[in-house]
Design a protein around this motif. Sequence first.
Motif, PDB file in Angstrom:
ATOM      1  N   TYR A  71     -34.317 -70.110   9.538  1.00 36.54           N
ATOM      2  CA  TYR A  71     -34.413 -71.566   9.667  1.00 36.54           C
ATOM      3  C   TYR A  71     -35.558 -71.932  10.609  1.00 36.54           C
ATOM      4  O   TYR A  71     -35.644 -71.394  11.721  1.00 36.54           O
ATOM      5  CB  TYR A  71     -33.091 -72.137  10.198  1.00 36.54           C
ATOM      6  N   VAL A  72     -36.434 -72.828  10.166  1.00 35.45           N
ATOM      7  CA  VAL A  72     -37.583 -73.263  10.969  1.00 35.45           C
ATOM      8  C   VAL A  72     -37.444 -74.754  11.234  1.00 35.45           C
ATOM      9  O   VAL A  72     -37.657 -75.573  10.340  1.00 35.45           O
ATOM     10  CB  VAL A  72     -38.916 -72.972  10.252  1.00 35.45           C
ATOM     11  N   ARG A 135     -47.890 -74.141  16.915  1.00 35.24           N
ATOM     12  CA  ARG A 135     -46.489 -73.782  17.148  1.00 35.24           C
ATOM     13  C   ARG A 135     -45.730 -73.657  15.828  1.00 35.24           C
ATOM     14  O   ARG A 135     -44.880 -72.778  15.665  1.00 35.24           O
ATOM     15  CB  ARG A 135     -45.806 -74.837  18.023  1.00 35.24           C
ATOM     16  N   GLN A 136     -46.031 -74.560  14.903  1.00 34.29           N
ATOM     17  CA  GLN A 136     -45.343 -74.524  13.612  1.00 34.29           C
ATOM     18  C   GLN A 136     -45.631 -73.214  12.884  1.00 34.29           C
ATOM     19  O   GLN A 136     -44.739 -72.611  12.288  1.00 34.29           O
ATOM     20  CB  GLN A 136     -45.780 -75.720  12.763  1.00 34.29           C
ATOM     21  N   ASP A 154     -38.113 -77.226   7.913  1.00 35.45           N
ATOM     22  CA  ASP A 154     -38.009 -78.669   8.111  1.00 35.45           C
ATOM     23  C   ASP A 154     -39.391 -79.237   8.428  1.00 35.45           C
ATOM     24  O   ASP A 154     -39.902 -79.071   9.541  1.00 35.45           O
ATOM     25  CB  ASP A 154     -37.029 -78.968   9.249  1.00 35.45           C
ATOM     26  N   GLU A 155     -39.989 -79.893   7.456  1.00 29.91           N
ATOM     27  CA  GLU A 155     -41.318 -80.488   7.560  1.00 29.91           C
ATOM     28  C   GLU A 155     -42.326 -79.520   8.170  1.00 29.91           C
ATOM     29  O   GLU A 155     -42.951 -79.792   9.204  1.00 29.91           O
ATOM     30  CB  GLU A 155     -41.270 -81.787   8.372  1.00 29.91           C
ATOM     31  N   PRO A 156     -42.526 -78.361   7.543  1.00 28.55           N
ATOM     32  CA  PRO A 156     -43.428 -77.354   8.109  1.00 28.55           C
ATOM     33  C   PRO A 156     -44.885 -77.792   8.156  1.00 28.55           C
ATOM     34  O   PRO A 156     -45.678 -77.228   8.908  1.00 28.55           O
ATOM     35  CB  PRO A 156     -43.243 -76.156   7.166  1.00 28.55           C
ATOM     36  N   ALA A 157     -45.261 -78.800   7.357  1.00 27.70           N
ATOM     37  CA  ALA A 157     -46.659 -79.225   7.309  1.00 27.70           C
ATOM     38  C   ALA A 157     -46.942 -80.452   8.172  1.00 27.70           C
ATOM     39  O   ALA A 157     -48.080 -80.922   8.225  1.00 27.70           O
ATOM     40  CB  ALA A 157     -47.063 -79.524   5.863  1.00 27.70           C
ATOM     41  N   SER A 158     -45.932 -80.966   8.871  1.00 27.66           N
ATOM     42  CA  SER A 158     -46.093 -82.248   9.561  1.00 27.66           C
ATOM     43  C   SER A 158     -47.175 -82.235  10.627  1.00 27.66           C
ATOM     44  O   SER A 158     -47.808 -83.254  10.891  1.00 27.66           O
ATOM     45  CB  SER A 158     -44.761 -82.682  10.187  1.00 27.66           C
ATOM     46  N   ALA A 159     -47.403 -81.090  11.264  1.00 25.47           N
ATOM     47  CA  ALA A 159     -48.403 -81.024  12.334  1.00 25.47           C
ATOM     48  C   ALA A 159     -49.621 -80.182  11.953  1.00 25.47           C
ATOM     49  O   ALA A 159     -50.453 -79.873  12.800  1.00 25.47           O
ATOM     50  CB  ALA A 159     -47.775 -80.455  13.608  1.00 25.47           C
ATOM     51  N   LEU A 160     -49.729 -79.831  10.679  1.00 22.39           N
ATOM     52  CA  LEU A 160     -50.828 -78.979  10.231  1.00 22.39           C
ATOM     53  C   LEU A 160     -51.968 -79.804   9.649  1.00 22.39           C
ATOM     54  O   LEU A 160     -51.745 -80.809   8.977  1.00 22.39           O
ATOM     55  CB  LEU A 160     -50.332 -77.992   9.171  1.00 22.39           C
ATOM     56  N   MET A 185     -37.742 -76.542   1.531  1.00 18.77           N
ATOM     57  CA  MET A 185     -38.496 -77.225   2.576  1.00 18.77           C
ATOM     58  C   MET A 185     -38.438 -78.731   2.400  1.00 18.77           C
ATOM     59  O   MET A 185     -38.335 -79.242   1.279  1.00 18.77           O
ATOM     60  CB  MET A 185     -39.957 -76.764   2.592  1.00 18.77           C
ATOM     61  N   THR A 186     -38.456 -79.439   3.523  1.00 14.19           N
ATOM     62  CA  THR A 186     -38.590 -80.893   3.485  1.00 14.19           C
ATOM     63  C   THR A 186     -40.060 -81.235   3.684  1.00 14.19           C
ATOM     64  O   THR A 186     -40.801 -80.499   4.344  1.00 14.19           O
ATOM     65  CB  THR A 186     -37.760 -81.566   4.598  1.00 14.19           C
ATOM     66  N   THR A 187     -40.486 -82.347   3.117  1.00 18.42           N
ATOM     67  CA  THR A 187     -41.869 -82.776   3.269  1.00 18.42           C
ATOM     68  C   THR A 187     -41.965 -84.261   2.973  1.00 18.42           C
ATOM     69  O   THR A 187     -41.114 -84.824   2.279  1.00 18.42           O
ATOM     70  CB  THR A 187     -42.816 -81.997   2.342  1.00 18.42           C
TER      71      THR A 187
END
Length: 279
Positions: A71-72, A135-136, A154-160, A185-187
């Motif tokens: 879980y991320v 960090r992600q 959970d929103e793995p791309a939000s800070a990329l 994944m959520t996005t």
Amino acid sequence: MAMMIEARSVGFRHSAKGAWLFENLSFSIAKGQIVVLLGQNGRGKTTLLKCMANLIAPTQGTIRYSGAIGYVPQQFVTPFSYSAHEVVLMGRARHVGLFSNPTEEDRARAAEALELVGGAALAERPISTLSGGERQLVLIARALASEADLLLLDEPASALDFRNQAVMLAMLRQLSASRGLTVVMTTHDPTHALEIADRAVLLHGSGRCEEGTVGEMCTEGRLSELYGMPMKRLDYVVGGNRASSIVANYGSMTARGEIGLFEQGLDESKAPVELTGRR
């Protein structure tokens, strides 16, 4: 085909008299499939993901899963200044005995996971010094180092940035195809679903939800209803390869008078401040 997750009539609400975020949601996710959860803020994407990770219990229904889960979360906070390598090494915890130390193999797997996400250069950096996007990537590497069968993001791309989003999506697609890794994944970007997903879950709120193939769920009509604004699909060719993107018609919101310069929190007694650059 082996099933990794089976949800039957699942629903969630925060209190007995509260509104349902989602209800009567049923779906099956097979080994190696990629599933994307879509919806506006507050519609239950993270809640559903946590139910799937067995971190919280659904209000109704059951979720059964097989295999190890990685879980991320969206954020990772630690009071200690661990290095990125040490954070990734934490993912090996279930492979290390209770009173044992990580082996050379554990350290090698952690280094391999960091390299896989393009974070090898971050290995010795304290986690507190990394950007949100870095960090992600480290958290994704930690989940991969655990050798999980099922990866919940959970929103793995939000800070990329755009490049690292592309790297992450390509990596997940490759791991799904080569290792049979199952990914949920959520996005906030439906284009991610078009790029890599097999299936999608649409969370409308007030209990309403839909699940199906990406082709069925990611239509202009369904996405426009989901986000409450016009959404268009663009099909094009890049470098000889066909590609598709979902774009939002932001201008339509202004035309419909739905912005209003943050009317709810505006203090009208204060005149606008003009910045002239002069003191």
